[in-house]
Design a protein around this motif. Structure first.
Motif, PDB file in Angstrom:
ATOM      1  N   GLY A  10       0.762  -0.954   0.069  1.00 35.55           N
ATOM      2  CA  GLY A  10       0.404   0.312  -0.077  1.00 35.55           C
ATOM      3  C   GLY A  10       0.624   1.267   0.166  1.00 35.55           C
ATOM      4  N   LYS A  11       1.913   1.235   0.292  1.00 33.48           N
ATOM      5  CA  LYS A  11       2.957   2.457   0.233  1.00 33.48           C
ATOM      6  C   LYS A  11       4.125   1.518  -0.152  1.00 33.48           C
ATOM      7  N   LEU A  12       5.291   2.724  -0.454  1.00 32.25           N
ATOM      8  CA  LEU A  12       6.976   2.270  -0.409  1.00 32.25           C
ATOM      9  C   LEU A  12       7.919   2.861   0.128  1.00 32.25           C
ATOM     10  N   SER A  13       7.309   3.649   1.216  1.00 30.60           N
ATOM     11  CA  SER A  13       8.307   3.597   2.458  1.00 30.60           C
ATOM     12  C   SER A  13       7.385   4.147   3.862  1.00 30.60           C
ATOM     13  N   GLY A  14       8.489   4.087   4.670  1.00 23.97           N
ATOM     14  CA  GLY A  14       7.346   4.333   5.721  1.00 23.97           C
ATOM     15  C   GLY A  14       7.107   3.885   7.002  1.00 23.97           C
ATOM     16  N   TYR A  15       8.128   2.247   6.168  1.00 23.62           N
ATOM     17  CA  TYR A  15       8.190   1.152   7.727  1.00 23.62           C
ATOM     18  C   TYR A  15       9.283   1.289   8.007  1.00 23.62           C
ATOM     19  N   CYS A  54       2.034  -4.430  -6.981  1.00 18.44           N
ATOM     20  CA  CYS A  54       2.040  -3.087  -6.958  1.00 18.44           C
ATOM     21  C   CYS A  54       0.847  -2.063  -7.390  1.00 18.44           C
ATOM     22  N   PRO A  55      -0.279  -1.514  -7.028  1.00 25.29           N
ATOM     23  CA  PRO A  55      -0.936  -0.765  -7.173  1.00 25.29           C
ATOM     24  C   PRO A  55      -0.383   0.544  -8.700  1.00 25.29           C
ATOM     25  N   ASN A  56      -0.260   0.932  -9.860  1.00 30.81           N
ATOM     26  CA  ASN A  56       0.055   1.432 -10.239  1.00 30.81           C
ATOM     27  C   ASN A  56      -0.206   3.206  -9.628  1.00 30.81           C
ATOM     28  N   SER A  57      -1.123   3.177  -8.491  1.00 28.21           N
ATOM     29  CA  SER A  57      -0.798   4.962  -7.948  1.00 28.21           C
ATOM     30  C   SER A  57       0.079   5.139  -7.318  1.00 28.21           C
ATOM     31  N   LEU A  58       1.022   3.715  -6.933  1.00 26.08           N
ATOM     32  CA  LEU A  58       1.822   3.764  -5.865  1.00 26.08           C
ATOM     33  C   LEU A  58       3.124   4.725  -6.501  1.00 26.08           C
ATOM     34  N   TYR A  59       3.032   5.007  -7.773  1.00 26.56           N
ATOM     35  CA  TYR A  59       4.400   6.021  -8.393  1.00 26.56           C
ATOM     36  C   TYR A  59       3.940   7.101  -8.483  1.00 26.56           C
ATOM     37  N   GLU A  77      11.166   0.649 -11.921  1.00 21.56           N
ATOM     38  CA  GLU A  77      10.637   2.150 -11.679  1.00 21.56           C
ATOM     39  C   GLU A  77      10.314   1.320  -9.858  1.00 21.56           C
ATOM     40  N   LEU A  78       9.425   0.981 -10.192  1.00 19.99           N
ATOM     41  CA  LEU A  78       8.966   0.106  -8.555  1.00 19.99           C
ATOM     42  C   LEU A  78       9.776  -1.448  -8.102  1.00 19.99           C
ATOM     43  N   HIS A  79      10.883  -1.888  -9.428  1.00 15.20           N
ATOM     44  CA  HIS A  79      11.332  -2.709  -8.474  1.00 15.20           C
ATOM     45  C   HIS A  79      12.970  -2.338  -7.494  1.00 15.20           C
ATOM     46  N   ASP A  80      12.741  -0.911  -8.499  1.00 16.60           N
ATOM     47  CA  ASP A  80      14.383  -0.086  -7.445  1.00 16.60           C
ATOM     48  C   ASP A  80      13.639   0.133  -6.095  1.00 16.60           C
ATOM     49  N   GLU A  81      12.791   1.039  -6.157  1.00 20.03           N
ATOM     50  CA  GLU A  81      12.460   1.573  -4.584  1.00 20.03           C
ATOM     51  C   GLU A  81      11.604   0.338  -3.968  1.00 20.03           C
ATOM     52  N   ILE A  82      11.537  -0.448  -3.723  1.00 17.84           N
ATOM     53  CA  ILE A  82      11.627  -1.662  -3.344  1.00 17.84           C
ATOM     54  C   ILE A  82      12.878  -2.465  -2.668  1.00 17.84           C
ATOM     55  N   ILE A  93       7.916  -8.194  -9.311  1.00 20.49           N
ATOM     56  CA  ILE A  93       6.641  -7.146  -9.445  1.00 20.49           C
ATOM     57  C   ILE A  93       6.157  -7.649 -10.298  1.00 20.49           C
ATOM     58  N   LEU A  94       4.359  -7.769  -9.497  1.00 24.15           N
ATOM     59  CA  LEU A  94       3.239  -7.803  -9.716  1.00 24.15           C
ATOM     60  C   LEU A  94       2.617  -5.837 -10.876  1.00 24.15           C
ATOM     61  N   VAL A  95       2.752  -5.678 -11.296  1.00 22.01           N
ATOM     62  CA  VAL A  95       1.623  -3.971 -11.242  1.00 22.01           C
ATOM     63  C   VAL A  95       0.425  -4.704 -11.174  1.00 22.01           C
ATOM     64  N   ILE A  96      -0.568  -3.653 -10.826  1.00 19.82           N
ATOM     65  CA  ILE A  96      -2.315  -4.160 -10.686  1.00 19.82           C
ATOM     66  C   ILE A  96      -2.554  -2.642 -11.816  1.00 19.82           C
TER      67      ILE A  96
END
Length: 448
Positions: A10-15, A54-59, A77-82, A93-96
């Motif tokens: 649900g997010k890519l940071s703050g964990y 990963c929902p595409n709204s995470l970008y 992009e999401l793979h690099d962040e995770i 990564i599965l983008v939905i």
């Protein structure tokens, strides 16, 4: 065993760094519960793999049009962040396509999609991955994170893959084991390990036809599964070949299913039922079609996705799975156009036992034994089965309705439609060639 762990983010940071406990095993200082599941299974000599959904709204960066409509770019992009928050690199990564309204790159963006679409996308990914493994696979849906909409869709996809797998492997057999995992909430006292509960997940699958025969014309058309009427004509033109092949496959599925359900196993040895179509190729075309029509379209701060009839699509995939199983079990029989009593009994009762069709087994044994008991009357040349019953020779010809009733009442061995001969040490049976069209019609609609 190969393990696939799906977790919606649900997010890519703050964990925060957290310690997790699974059945006495403790994984320290990781941010995501799926990492603990990964470590637990790796240390138990399994082969785990994480799939972050990963929902595409995470970008949240600039160039949103370029990224939101291109899952390949977004996936990288999401793979690099995770990678910056995960201690394990063995993940995909599965983008939905997202659902709802979000602010991205300073713009308000509305994502128009449905939970049913999300469940289809997850199901397709699970299906593709499971196919790559030769042995048993365990699917774990980690529902500890992510929006409720996506969690519900993931569990729906997990249910669907279980049913598909059971139908593909003959109800009692299966390749997939499934479970869902959920972690205790991470509170202020993050030093104490948070337990992860892993619960087996299962649903029943029955030997039933997933489709309705009266809807066969409609459900054979790929445009039927798309809600948007403005695209249907174009899809109809582009998928004409798929429609013909799909209709042919479904028609033969209906006849094969009914030959088992209504105890007409000799029909499986004839050209009345065709198992030659490659269901895997047709399934691949269906998957490609669904991925194409659900590609997001960006228009005036709206990311729109074509809605699908997801329940009907699941039933279609179940039908393909059932056809594959039946084709594997019986696909070589039609080349013979005949069967010995020994072979017919052995092969069919094996199938009936797998499916729990005990009454069919009993009636088939009765009808085959009755013929076998007349072995002294059976010639070495093909002869009509009714000739073994001279005491009935004075009766007039049966009506079509009488023949159909006798056909289904006696394991498909209607005496005026079957030929018999003695061959070496066996007694062989086959249908008369001129009766196959009528048998095909009856099998397609037994109750008409």
């Amino acid at each position: 065993m190969d393990i696939l762990i799906y977790q919606v983010l649900g997010k890519l940071s703050g964990y925060s760094n957290v310690s997790y406990e699974i059945n006495g095993f403790i994984e320290k200082d990781v941010k995501l519960s799926s990492e603990a599941l990964y470590s637990f299974h790796a240390k138990n000599n399994h082969n785990p793999k994480i799939v972050y959904v990963c929902p595409n709204s995470l970008y949240t960066k600039q160039n949103i049009r370029e990224y939101l409509t291109n899952p390949v770019l977004l996936e990288k992009e999401l793979h690099d962040e995770i990678s910056s928050i995960s201690v394990y690199e063995d993940f995909d990564i599965l983008v939905i396509n997202a659902i709802g309204n979000y602010k991205i790159g300073g713009e308000e963006v509305s994502f128009e999609n449905t939970p049913g679409n999300v469940s289809i996308r997850l199901f397709l990914d699970m299906l593709e991955r499971v196919k790559k493994y030769d042995g048993k696979v365990k699917l774990i849906a980690d529902i500890s994170t992510g929006h409720n909409i996506y969690i519900a869709a993931m569990l729906e996809a997990l249910r669907a893959i279980i049913v598909y797998d059971k139908l593909r492997n003959g109800i009692t057999g299966k390749k997939v084991d499934a479970a869902y995992a959920i972690a205790e909430p991470v509170g202020p006292n993050s030093e104490s390990p948070r337990r992860i509960f892993v619960n087996e997940y299962d649903v029943k699958a029955f030997f039933t036809l997933p489709i309705k025969t009266q809807n066969l014309d409609s459900i054979s058309k790929l445009e039927y599964y798309v809600e948007r009427s403005d695209t249907k004509q174009k899809i109809r033109c582009e998928t004409e070949d798929e429609r013909r092949r799909l209709k042919n496959l479904l028609e033969n599925l209906v006849k094969a299913f009914n030959s088992i359900k209504y105890n007409v196993p000799l029909a499986l040895y004839t050209s009345a039922i065709d198992f030659s179509q490659d269901a895997d190729i047709l399934e691949r075309k269906l998957i490609d079609f669904l991925l194409k029509v659900t590609k997001p379209v960006f228009n005036e701060n709206r990311v729109a996705v074509t809605s699908l009839k997801w329940k009907d699509l699941f039933n279609l995939f179940y039908s393909l799975a059932l056809f594959k199983w039946m084709s594997n079990e019986m696909g070589d029989l039609k080349e013979k156009d005949r069967a010995s009593i020994t072979e017919l009994k052995k092969k069919t009762i094996q199938i009936y036992s797998k499916l729990g069709l005990l009454l069919n087994k009993r009636f088939l044994e009765r009808d085959l034994s009755e013929i076998y008991d007349k072995k002294d009357r059976i010639p070495e040349e093909w002869a009509c089965l009714k000739n073994l019953y001279p005491e009935e020779g004075m009766q007039g010809p049966l009506s079509v309705s009488d023949s159909k009733r006798n056909f289904f009442a006696h394991s498909g061995l209607e005496r005026t439609m079957v030929e018999v001969r003695k061959y070496k040490e066996e007694i062989e049976l086959r249908y008369m060639q001129e009766q196959l069209d009528l048998i095909s019609k009856w099998l397609f609609n037994p109750e008409d």
